[in-house]
Design a protein around this motif. Structure first.
Motif, PDB file in Angstrom:
ATOM      1  N   GLY A  18       0.823  -1.213   0.000  1.00 15.71           N
ATOM      2  CA  GLY A  18       0.000   0.000   0.000  1.00 15.71           C
ATOM      3  C   GLY A  18       0.855   1.260   0.000  1.00 15.71           C
ATOM      4  N   ARG A  21       2.498   2.046  -3.406  1.00 14.38           N
ATOM      5  CA  ARG A  21       1.686   2.727  -4.401  1.00 14.38           C
ATOM      6  C   ARG A  21       1.873   4.249  -4.261  1.00 14.38           C
ATOM      7  N   THR A  22       1.815   4.736  -3.035  1.00 19.42           N
ATOM      8  CA  THR A  22       1.985   6.173  -2.806  1.00 19.42           C
ATOM      9  C   THR A  22       3.382   6.619  -3.218  1.00 19.42           C
ATOM     10  N   PHE A  25       3.749   6.536  -7.166  1.00 22.68           N
ATOM     11  CA  PHE A  25       3.023   7.592  -7.876  1.00 22.68           C
ATOM     12  C   PHE A  25       3.780   8.921  -7.749  1.00 22.68           C
ATOM     13  N   HIS A 230      -5.370   8.503  -4.071  1.00 20.44           N
ATOM     14  CA  HIS A 230      -5.600   7.242  -4.780  1.00 20.44           C
ATOM     15  C   HIS A 230      -6.412   6.304  -3.903  1.00 20.44           C
ATOM     16  N   LEU A 233      -5.859  -0.249  -1.573  1.00 16.93           N
ATOM     17  CA  LEU A 233      -5.810  -1.615  -2.089  1.00 16.93           C
ATOM     18  C   LEU A 233      -6.696  -2.523  -1.249  1.00 16.93           C
ATOM     19  N   MET A 267       2.145  -2.153  -9.931  1.00 22.50           N
ATOM     20  CA  MET A 267       1.629  -1.051  -9.108  1.00 22.50           C
ATOM     21  C   MET A 267       1.383   0.225  -9.908  1.00 22.50           C
ATOM     22  N   THR A 299      -8.902  -0.748  -5.253  1.00 19.25           N
ATOM     23  CA  THR A 299      -8.098  -1.479  -6.231  1.00 19.25           C
ATOM     24  C   THR A 299      -7.761  -2.864  -5.707  1.00 19.25           C
ATOM     25  N   PHE A 301      -5.847  -6.190  -5.303  1.00 15.58           N
ATOM     26  CA  PHE A 301      -4.445  -6.590  -5.437  1.00 15.58           C
ATOM     27  C   PHE A 301      -4.311  -8.058  -5.055  1.00 15.58           C
TER      28      PHE A 301
END
Ligand code: GLU
Length: 441
Positions: A18, A21-22, A25, A230, A233, A267, A299, A301
């Motif tokens: 998780g 992802r941050t 991005f 965003h 997950l 990701m 999302t 996963f």
């Protein structure tokens, strides 16, 4: 204007998918525009923040190639937060409150019972100077709350679109704890401004924080950056991932043999309208990255998706890239080129190399069907001792064919199963050349 983004983990645990992802991005947004990416350690909580975790965060980001241009620590910036706090006091937007957690809990329960939203009632605002002094003498320092303007807070979110949150539905946030510790909500606002952050991308669990932070920024005379949130997950069935995140730590995935580019490629696309494709590099991922492709829905996963991607990435690697792993599996250098050629398409992770080398060195536990027992005994008698050259397999199978009359699948499959102990695998002509001992039953 240069794009400046940041990834701001608290060093209170290991990074998990998780968090990745941050981080990714924010890294990609900066990378795509030649901007700056800052690693900020949100370590204002001295009890929970650990050096060990800070080191682990750096190590995990480095493993993934998510390099940063600048590093900051909130614990080194306390004087900046104090200055902002004083400014809020001077502007009449900060007040001290003395309720204990139990009292607050009781208030919330009462409100809920009466069908009201559990928003702090601002009782502390009504205290006189004398009452405050008395409470301070009795209970020690209070907490400091930011006085929200009770109006709608609106912004255009980079992923969620136009958002509007009624500040009256929020409690005045506590920005300084009773023990004097500055809380993230204030610290982050000061940092984002001081560090010139242009884009704040974080999980949708921060939407309410964003609303209050927009007001704090306005109160301090700071300009707000662009915000994007965003989705979070979930597991493959849509179940909350939070409980499993402990098992989805980046370092565990690394130890399990997941290839960093598998993780990054997945990701960067999961939850977007674009298909998952294996990227060749972070620049490649950055070039096609756009927050506009992402949606608000949670999302899904599935950690298992990382393994086929890892296998495909590995199959395409040159020996030079994996030479250390091949050596670590015990393969002598002179056999490494053939060994890699034989195994590259037959592994899921590099950990599988050790098993293949063990098979080459010691032989496999043969897999022989009852009806093939005599056939295999006869066939093995026709196989000479190693070393085996490039022709050994065809010489052997021809001899077996002649002696037994078997051909096609009924010839080759039992031999494969007897030699490798499995039904599928590399070209036998190649594999045979790696065998250090003659197979036996
Ligand atoms: N330390 C915060 C967190 O990990 C940072 C959130 C933010 O990006 O502002 O949730």
């Amino acid at each position: 204007m240069t794009t400046v983004t940041r990834f701001a983990p608290s060093p209170t645990g290991y990074l998990h998918v998780g968090n990745l992802r941050t981080a990714l991005f924010n890294h990609l947004i900066a990378r795509r525009t030649g901007g700056k990416f800052i690693l900020r350690l949100d370590d204002t909580d001295p009890e929970r923040s650990k050096q060990e975790y800070a080191d682990a965060i750096r190590e995990d980001l480095e493993w993934l190639g998510l390099t940063w241009d600048q590093e900051e620590r909130q614990s080194a910036r306390l004087d900046r937060y104090e200055a902002a706090a004083q400014d809020l006091r001077d502007k009449g937007r900060f007040y001290e409150a003395f309720e204990t957690p139990t009292e607050l809990d009781l208030k919330r329960k009462k409100q809920l019972n009466m069908g009201q939203p559990p928003v702090y009632d601002r009782a502390a605002l009504k205290l006189s100077e004398t009452e405050r002094d008395a409470l301070r003498a009795e209970r020690g320092m209070g907490v400091w709350r930011f006085l929200l303007d009770q109006e709608r807070i609106e912004w255009t979110d980079g992923i969620l679109g136009d958002l509007s949150i009624d500040a009256a539905s929020l409690s005045d946030p506590v920005l300084i704890r009773q023990d004097g510790q500055f809380l993230y909500t204030l610290a982050s606002v000061v940092d984002d401004t001081d560090m010139g952050i242009t884009h704040v991308v974080r999980g949708s669990d921060h939407v309410t924080n964003t609303a209050t932070q927009i007001q704090i920024m306005a109160a301090l005379g700071f300009a707000a950056p662009n915000f994007a949130h965003h989705s979070l997950l979930t597991g493959p069935q849509g179940e909350a991932l939070s409980k499993r995140l402990g098992t989805l730590a980046l370092r565990d995935l690394r130890a399990a043999g997941v290839h960093p580019m598998a993780l990054l490629s997945l990701m960067a696309r999961l939850g977007s309208s674009q298909p998952v494709e294996i990227a060749s590099s972070l620049d490649d991922l950055a070039a096609g990255f756009d927050l506009a492709h992402f949606g608000a829905a949670p999302t899904k996963f599935d950690v298992d998706d990382l393994y086929p991607l890892t296998a495909r990435i590995l199959a395409a690697q040159d020996l030079s890239v994996v030479a250390d792993a091949v050596r670590a599996a015990g393969v002598p250098d002179d056999l490494a080129p053939l060994f890699w050629q034989v195994t590259r398409e037959n592994i899921t992770t590099l950990h599988d190399l050790a098993g293949w080398w063990q098979l080459c060195r010691d032989g496999a536990a043969p897999l022989v069907d009852a009806e093939d027992q005599a056939f295999i005994t006869e066939a093995l008698a026709l196989l000479p001792e190693p070393p085996y050259g490039p022709e050994a397999w065809s010489n052997w199978t021809n001899a077996v064919k002649e002696a037994t009359g078997r051909k096609g699948k009924s010839l080759f499959m039992p031999l494969r199963k007897a030699v490798t102990g499995r039904e599928r695998g590399p070209e036998m002509a190649d594999l045979l050349q790696l065998l250090q001992n003659k197979p036996t039953l």
